[in-house]
Design a protein around this motif. Structure first.
Motif, PDB file in Angstrom:
ATOM      1  N   LEU A  76       0.853  -1.183   0.000  1.00  0.00           N
ATOM      2  CA  LEU A  76       0.000   0.000   0.000  1.00  0.00           C
ATOM      3  C   LEU A  76       0.890   1.234   0.000  1.00  0.00           C
ATOM      4  N   LEU A  77       0.529   2.201  -0.836  1.00  0.00           N
ATOM      5  CA  LEU A  77       1.290   3.444  -0.947  1.00  0.00           C
ATOM      6  C   LEU A  77       0.367   4.627  -0.674  1.00  0.00           C
ATOM      7  N   ALA A  78       0.890   5.640   0.002  1.00  0.00           N
ATOM      8  CA  ALA A  78       0.176   6.883   0.251  1.00  0.00           C
ATOM      9  C   ALA A  78       1.100   8.046  -0.052  1.00  0.00           C
ATOM     10  N   LYS A  79       0.524   9.228  -0.178  1.00  0.00           N
ATOM     11  CA  LYS A  79       1.301  10.370  -0.671  1.00  0.00           C
ATOM     12  C   LYS A  79       2.438  10.743   0.281  1.00  0.00           C
ATOM     13  N   HIS A  80       3.401  11.436  -0.264  1.00  0.00           N
ATOM     14  CA  HIS A  80       4.568  11.887   0.490  1.00  0.00           C
ATOM     15  C   HIS A  80       4.123  12.633   1.744  1.00  0.00           C
ATOM     16  N   GLY A  81       4.678  12.225   2.897  1.00  0.00           N
ATOM     17  CA  GLY A  81       4.351  12.870   4.153  1.00  0.00           C
ATOM     18  C   GLY A  81       3.174  12.271   4.888  1.00  0.00           C
ATOM     19  N   SER A  82       2.576  11.206   4.327  1.00  0.00           N
ATOM     20  CA  SER A  82       1.386  10.591   4.944  1.00  0.00           C
ATOM     21  C   SER A  82       1.733   9.319   5.717  1.00  0.00           C
ATOM     22  N   ASP A  83       2.929   9.255   6.256  1.00  0.00           N
ATOM     23  CA  ASP A  83       3.384   8.036   6.918  1.00  0.00           C
ATOM     24  C   ASP A  83       2.461   7.628   8.064  1.00  0.00           C
ATOM     25  N   GLY A  84       2.085   8.580   8.895  1.00  0.00           N
ATOM     26  CA  GLY A  84       1.234   8.262  10.035  1.00  0.00           C
ATOM     27  C   GLY A  84      -0.118   7.715   9.609  1.00  0.00           C
ATOM     28  N   PHE A  85      -0.704   8.323   8.589  1.00  0.00           N
ATOM     29  CA  PHE A  85      -1.974   7.841   8.030  1.00  0.00           C
ATOM     30  C   PHE A  85      -1.836   6.410   7.537  1.00  0.00           C
TER      31      PHE A  85
END
Length: 386
Positions: A358-367
């Motif tokens: 699963l990938l999420a946008k840059h800076g969304s690590d916590g999410f």
């Protein structure tokens, strides 16, 4: 320790305890291992190669990531084996031995963090750097310490986009990975969250700077998605440039003893020209913008971690090179865009481990860390029904 007891995962074993014995710390009671790329004060960082260790002094200070984990309450149990100079993804190391894959002993453990992965998979530690954990709760706790993130509650994605073209070329049956994920997301969040896209078309249409790499990265017998093949080529050239810039002079001066396959590749890097580096930076900017537009703030992209089965041990360099090139057509998505990515194990298929990313946008690590923790029990439940 013998291979039977520690799977050959360690370069060195020792206990490095946290400075505080408080039980209120976020990582209190957990154990971890450290990849041999992170400095530990008073110890020579080996970088996977004895000649590197021989020609470098002991570290004067401990790496910030290791210090943060220790200050968070965890105890280190040692230093793990890695690929030489972190320039491979197989995990085979002729100097320190190849850590044994506990899920498939006849297959490579993967790299470059081979020992770190094996330590966790074999149950020898709760987590490791570079960054594996025995469950998503621990992964989340460690992530919040490393990234200094606040604690937040469960999250709901606005959309989960299935990269259909990537799943189509995967050697793992769709029912075993893709459908497990879809069923889990539908159960937790509803079917309206599921969307579909051909990632190769998105990259082709939205990342025009890749055009200069299309011819170099598109041998039809190895790639089915030409734009992702081109992305793999661009990523490889950038890594070559960075390796040469940082370590080329050391290689030329020391002429280190390197293992088969990797020796040829590293010397090719040292002798290479710095072609297309400016264009690659344009690719990075365009890809991040394209994926940000695709996903939005709380969207997630789902794809196979790699397109094929892990290679067998001592696979010949040509075959291993073909696997590496195909793998990076997927792995380069997060690397080049700077998006965060979590790979989730989904058990075994035909006696080999399988996973989904699963990938999420840059800076969304916590999410993303929270989402993986929310999803995991339902994913296990769906796997158990197979």
């Amino acid at each position: 320790m013998a291979m039977d007891s520690d799977h050959g995962a360690f370069v060195e074993k020792f206990l490095l305890r946290p400075p505080s014995s408080s039980h209120d710390l976020p990582l209190s009671g957990l154990t971890f291992a450290v990849k041999d790329i992170f400095d530990v004060a008073g110890r020579v960082t080996g970088f996977g190669n004895p000649d590197w260790a021989r020609t470098h002094p002991a570290a004067e200070s401990t790496a910030p990531a290791v210090s943060a984990i220790l200050n968070g309450g965890a105890t280190s149990i040692g230093i793990t084996v890695m690929d030489e100079m972190a320039y491979c993804i197989s995990g085979e190391n002729k100097h320190y031995g190849t850590p044994r894959n506990p899920c498939a002993p006849d297959r490579v453990p993967g790299g470059s963090s081979s020992g770190s992965a094996v330590v966790v998979a074999a149950g020898l530690a709760d987590f490791s750097l570079g960054w594996f954990a025995r469950n998503p709760t621990i992964l989340n706790r460690v992530g919040r310490v490393l990234l200094q993130l606040p604690d937040t509650g469960p999250v709901v994605p606005t959309q989960l986009i299935i990269a259909d073209d990537c799943f189509q070329i995967s050697s793992v049956p769709s029912s075993r990975v893709k459908q497990v994920l879809v069923d889990s997301v539908e159960k937790l969040f509803g079917g309206h969250v599921i969307k579909h896209a051909n990632l190769g078309d998105v990259v082709k249409d939205k990342v025009p700077s890749l055009n200069s790499f299309l011819d170099k990265g598109n041998p039809s017998e190895e790639y089915i998605i030409p734009s992702l093949a081109a992305l793999s080529t661009a990523n490889r050239l950038l890594v070559r440039y960075e390796l040469k810039s940082n370590h080329g002079e050391w290689v030329r001066t020391v002429r280190p003893d390197l293992g088969p396959g990797i020796a040829e590749r590293i010397w090719a890097v040292v002798r290479s020209t710095d072609e297309n580096v400016d264009v690659i930076h344009s690719v990075m900017t365009e890809l991040r913008a394209a994926l940000t537009d695709l996903l939005g703030d709380f969207g997630v992209l789902a794809m196979p971690t790699v397109p094929g089965d892990p290679p067998k041990l001592q696979t010949d360099p040509t075959t291993l090179g073909a696997f590496r090139a195909r793998a990076f057509s997927f792995l380069s998505i997060a690397v080049v865009s700077g998006f965060c990515q979590v790979s989730i194990p989904l058990g075994m298929c035909d006696n080999l481990p399988v996973s989904v990313s699963l990938l999420a946008k840059h800076g969304s690590d916590g999410f993303l860390l929270n989402l993986v923790e929310t999803l995991y029990d339902t994913l296990k439940e769906q796997v158990g029904k197979l």
